[in-house]
Design an enzyme around this catalytic site. Structure first.
Site, mmCIF file in Angstrom:
data_model
loop_
_atom_site.group_PDB
_atom_site.id
_atom_site.type_symbol
_atom_site.label_atom_id
_atom_site.label_comp_id
_atom_site.label_asym_id
_atom_site.label_seq_id
_atom_site.Cartn_x
_atom_site.Cartn_y
_atom_site.Cartn_z
ATOM 1 C CB CYS A 109 14.282 52.329 10.785
ATOM 2 S SG CYS A 109 13.375 51.027 9.926
ATOM 3 C CB CYS A 112 9.370 52.226 12.053
ATOM 4 S SG CYS A 112 10.931 51.865 12.891
ATOM 5 C CB CYS A 155 14.586 48.312 12.480
ATOM 6 S SG CYS A 155 13.741 49.548 13.495
ATOM 7 C CB CYS A 158 9.544 48.297 12.178
ATOM 8 S SG CYS A 158 10.935 48.582 11.047
ATOM 9 C CB CYS A 180 27.583 45.275 5.621
ATOM 10 S SG CYS A 180 27.605 45.403 3.845
#
Length: 194
Positions: A109, A112, A155, A158, A180
């Site tokens: 991510c 984070c 995510c 976060c 996607c």
């Protein structure tokens, strides 16, 4: 539910049982003082592998998600990252850094640092955005869009917007799913950097 990420480096035969203390010190994922966790490595008594277990990533469910105010996110993200990760924006198709990139490693991510996808799950869907057929277990949340037409993926640590997941499109993948994902929502870590 978020993730605590432990970067580990071992070199030992997997034919023995050992307890190994691991100190977790990642400043973003581990905001409190470092903690020691114990990892028990054990091999089956019927299989005595001589292969060493080398560095890797262990993702463990955390007790809470990583929460920041919009001001805190604006301080650490670029304006485009903030627009996509925090305001659920979308990159223009074919413009993302990872659309046609197929290096070996882990996609984390961008907000984070939580590991989200292994590179082996990435495939060329031709959609204009990076496509993956599955995320790391527990790393990604799914929520139906308000219109009910699509399913958003975020995510788990976060809440950053990644993109959308589509099922049943007929791609020759093990899951028949296409995650996607906006390139800007990701940060690639090459396999040799672990």
């Amino acid at each position: 539910m978020g993730f605590n990420v432990l970067r580990t480096t071992f070199s030992m035969p997997l034919c023995s049982s050992k307890s190994i203390p691991i100190i977790s010190t990642h400043p973003t994922i581990f905001p409190s003082k470092p903690k020691t966790h114990t990892l028990l490595l054990s091999a089956s008594s019927t299989h005595h592998s001589k292969r060493p277990f080398h560095s890797g990533i262990v993702a463990m469910a955390a007790s809470r998600s990583l929460h920041k105010s919009d001001e805190e996110w604006r301080a650490i993200l670029s304006p485009e990252q903030f627009r996509i990760l925090r305001q659920k924006g979308t990159e223009f198709p074919g413009t993302g850094e990872y659309d046609k990139f197929f290096g070996e490693g882990i996609y984390n991510c961008a907000g984070c640092g939580t590991p989200l996808y292994k590179s082996i799950t990435k495939f060329n869907s031709g959609c204009g955005w990076p496509a993956f057929y599955e995320g790391l277990p527990g790393a990604i949340n799914r929520n139906p869009d308000p219109d009910g037409m699509r399913t958003e993926i975020t995510c788990a640590a976060c809440g950053g917007h990644l993109g959308h997941v589509f099922k049943g499109e007929g791609f020759p993948t093990p899951t028949d799913e296409r995650h996607c994902v906006n390139s800007i929502s990701l940060k690639f870590a090459p396999a040799n950097s672990h």
